[in-house]
Scaffold this motif. Structure first.
Motif, PDB file in Angstrom:
ATOM      1  N   PHE A   1       0.834  -1.199   0.000  1.00  0.00           N
ATOM      2  CA  PHE A   1       0.000   0.000   0.000  1.00  0.00           C
ATOM      3  C   PHE A   1       0.873   1.255   0.000  1.00  0.00           C
ATOM      4  CE2 PHE A   1      -2.487   3.322   2.148  1.00  0.00           C
ATOM      5  CZ  PHE A   1      -3.589   3.362   1.310  1.00  0.00           C
ATOM      6  N   ARG A   2       1.864   1.278   0.881  1.00  0.00           N
ATOM      7  CA  ARG A   2       2.737   2.442   1.025  1.00  0.00           C
ATOM      8  C   ARG A   2       3.600   2.652  -0.212  1.00  0.00           C
ATOM      9  NH1 ARG A   2       7.678   2.189   2.629  1.00  0.00           N
ATOM     10  NH2 ARG A   2       7.429   0.101   3.495  1.00  0.00           N
TER      11      ARG A   2
ATOM     12  N   PHE B   1       4.679   2.025  10.783  1.00  0.00           N
ATOM     13  CA  PHE B   1       5.164   3.308  11.268  1.00  0.00           C
ATOM     14  C   PHE B   1       6.565   3.579  10.735  1.00  0.00           C
ATOM     15  CE2 PHE B   1       7.571   5.900  14.251  1.00  0.00           C
ATOM     16  CZ  PHE B   1       6.731   6.963  14.458  1.00  0.00           C
ATOM     17  N   GLY B   2       6.847   4.856  10.457  1.00  0.00           N
ATOM     18  CA  GLY B   2       8.194   5.250  10.073  1.00  0.00           C
ATOM     19  C   GLY B   2       8.455   6.708  10.399  1.00  0.00           C
ATOM     20  N   ALA B   3       9.708   7.032  10.657  1.00  0.00           N
ATOM     21  CA  ALA B   3      10.142   8.396  10.912  1.00  0.00           C
ATOM     22  C   ALA B   3      11.196   8.756   9.872  1.00  0.00           C
ATOM     23  CB  ALA B   3      10.711   8.524  12.323  1.00  0.00           C
ATOM     24  N   PHE B   4      11.132   9.983   9.368  1.00  0.00           N
ATOM     25  CA  PHE B   4      12.085  10.402   8.347  1.00  0.00           C
ATOM     26  C   PHE B   4      12.196  11.918   8.343  1.00  0.00           C
ATOM     27  CE2 PHE B   4       7.954  10.463   6.438  1.00  0.00           C
ATOM     28  CZ  PHE B   4       7.964  11.478   5.482  1.00  0.00           C
ATOM     29  N   GLU B   5      13.145  12.427   7.584  1.00  0.00           N
ATOM     30  CA  GLU B   5      13.365  13.860   7.470  1.00  0.00           C
ATOM     31  C   GLU B   5      13.513  14.240   6.003  1.00  0.00           C
ATOM     32  OE1 GLU B   5      16.945  14.585   9.695  1.00  0.00           O
ATOM     33  OE2 GLU B   5      15.932  14.292  11.622  1.00  0.00           O
TER      34      GLU B   5
ATOM     35  N   TRP C   1       5.191   8.822   9.368  1.00  0.00           N
ATOM     36  CA  TRP C   1       4.058   8.257   8.644  1.00  0.00           C
ATOM     37  C   TRP C   1       3.566   7.084   9.487  1.00  0.00           C
ATOM     38  CZ3 TRP C   1       4.268   3.154   7.515  1.00  0.00           C
ATOM     39  CH2 TRP C   1       5.516   2.570   7.342  1.00  0.00           C
ATOM     40  N   LYS C   2       2.280   6.824   9.432  1.00  0.00           N
ATOM     41  CA  LYS C   2       1.718   5.681  10.152  1.00  0.00           C
ATOM     42  C   LYS C   2       0.551   5.127   9.359  1.00  0.00           C
ATOM     43  CE  LYS C   2      -1.394   8.210  13.242  1.00  0.00           C
ATOM     44  NZ  LYS C   2      -2.575   7.399  13.449  1.00  0.00           N
ATOM     45  N   ILE C   3       0.335   3.840   9.519  1.00  0.00           N
ATOM     46  CA  ILE C   3      -0.788   3.176   8.858  1.00  0.00           C
ATOM     47  C   ILE C   3      -1.690   2.600   9.942  1.00  0.00           C
ATOM     48  CG2 ILE C   3      -1.529   1.295   7.350  1.00  0.00           C
ATOM     49  CD1 ILE C   3       1.140   1.581   5.859  1.00  0.00           C
ATOM     50  N   ASP C   4      -2.954   2.971   9.889  1.00  0.00           N
ATOM     51  CA  ASP C   4      -3.968   2.420  10.790  1.00  0.00           C
ATOM     52  C   ASP C   4      -4.905   1.551   9.972  1.00  0.00           C
ATOM     53  OD1 ASP C   4      -3.301   3.775  13.344  1.00  0.00           O
ATOM     54  OD2 ASP C   4      -3.703   5.572  12.157  1.00  0.00           O
TER      55      ASP C   4
ATOM     56  N   ILE D   1       0.400  11.090   7.151  1.00  0.00           N
ATOM     57  CA  ILE D   1       1.716  11.707   7.190  1.00  0.00           C
ATOM     58  C   ILE D   1       1.589  12.990   8.010  1.00  0.00           C
ATOM     59  CG2 ILE D   1       3.607  12.679   5.839  1.00  0.00           C
ATOM     60  CD1 ILE D   1       2.447  10.877   3.509  1.00  0.00           C
ATOM     61  N   LEU D   2       2.460  13.149   8.985  1.00  0.00           N
ATOM     62  CA  LEU D   2       2.385  14.284   9.882  1.00  0.00           C
ATOM     63  C   LEU D   2       3.777  14.728  10.294  1.00  0.00           C
ATOM     64  CD1 LEU D   2       1.542  12.971  13.411  1.00  0.00           C
ATOM     65  CD2 LEU D   2       1.534  11.447  11.458  1.00  0.00           C
ATOM     66  N   GLN D   3       3.873  15.974  10.699  1.00  0.00           N
ATOM     67  CA  GLN D   3       5.133  16.444  11.259  1.00  0.00           C
ATOM     68  C   GLN D   3       5.258  15.911  12.691  1.00  0.00           C
ATOM     69  OE1 GLN D   3       6.558  20.401  10.536  1.00  0.00           O
ATOM     70  NE2 GLN D   3       5.171  20.671   8.793  1.00  0.00           N
ATOM     71  N   ARG D   4       6.490  15.670  13.095  1.00  0.00           N
ATOM     72  CA  ARG D   4       6.719  15.032  14.398  1.00  0.00           C
ATOM     73  C   ARG D   4       6.095  15.804  15.557  1.00  0.00           C
ATOM     74  NH1 ARG D   4      12.835  12.477  14.058  1.00  0.00           N
ATOM     75  NH2 ARG D   4      12.533  11.598  11.974  1.00  0.00           N
ATOM     76  N   HIS D   5       6.093  17.109  15.485  1.00  0.00           N
ATOM     77  CA  HIS D   5       5.523  17.894  16.588  1.00  0.00           C
ATOM     78  C   HIS D   5       4.016  17.706  16.707  1.00  0.00           C
ATOM     79  CE1 HIS D   5       3.727  21.107  14.098  1.00  0.00           C
ATOM     80  NE2 HIS D   5       4.786  20.985  13.331  1.00  0.00           N
ATOM     81  N   GLU D   6       3.366  17.107  15.707  1.00  0.00           N
ATOM     82  CA  GLU D   6       1.917  16.895  15.743  1.00  0.00           C
ATOM     83  C   GLU D   6       1.526  15.567  16.368  1.00  0.00           C
ATOM     84  OE1 GLU D   6       0.065  18.924  11.933  1.00  0.00           O
ATOM     85  OE2 GLU D   6       1.686  17.536  11.387  1.00  0.00           O
TER      86      GLU D   6
END
Length: 127
Positions: A24-25, A77-81, A93-96, A121-126
């Motif tokens: 999917f991603r 789930f994943g974290a990136f810049e 990013w996260k998948i529910d 997809i969201l910014q980390r501060h959110e």
């Protein structure tokens, strides 16, 4: 002994879900055999078109799954810049997994006929 069988079943289900989440991603939701939606928060939507392209590519290419960011082995789930206007933007990013109506969590998460994905997809501060 029952716990070992249940753990094995849970691991097998997590592997199936991981494969579906990856498909999917990586296809950005274009594989209609794995139904779902992709959403971004307002702060992500406000980034430049160039940043949007970087984000899409980074999410599609993500493959840095570890015990820390993928404890269940389902690749949800994943974290990136990215770099945007000379600044580093930190994102998640996260998948529910939801039921077919997108109202409740899926009761059969490995069954693509009963499960709908939402990739956020969201910014980390959110978070």
């Amino acid at each position: 002994m029952t716990d070992a069988v249940e753990l094995t079943e849970a691991e097998a289900e997590a592997q199936v879900i991981a494969k579906q989440n990856d498909q999917f991603r990586k296809t950005w939701g274009a594989d209609f055999t794995i139904p779902g939606k992709i959403v971004v928060t307002q702060s992500v939507a406000c980034l430049s078109a160039g940043a949007q392209v970087q984000i899409m590519r980074a999410v599609q290419a993500f493959d840095t799954f570890t015990e820390d960011n993928d404890p269940y082995g389902d690749h949800s789930f994943g974290a990136f810049e990215i770099e945007c206007a000379g600044e580093t933007v930190k994102l998640f990013w996260k998948i529910d997994l939801y039921d077919r109506a997108y109202k409740y969590g899926s009761e059969a998460p490995a069954d693509t006929s009963e499960t709908r994905r939402v990739l956020t997809i969201l910014q980390r501060h959110e978070y």
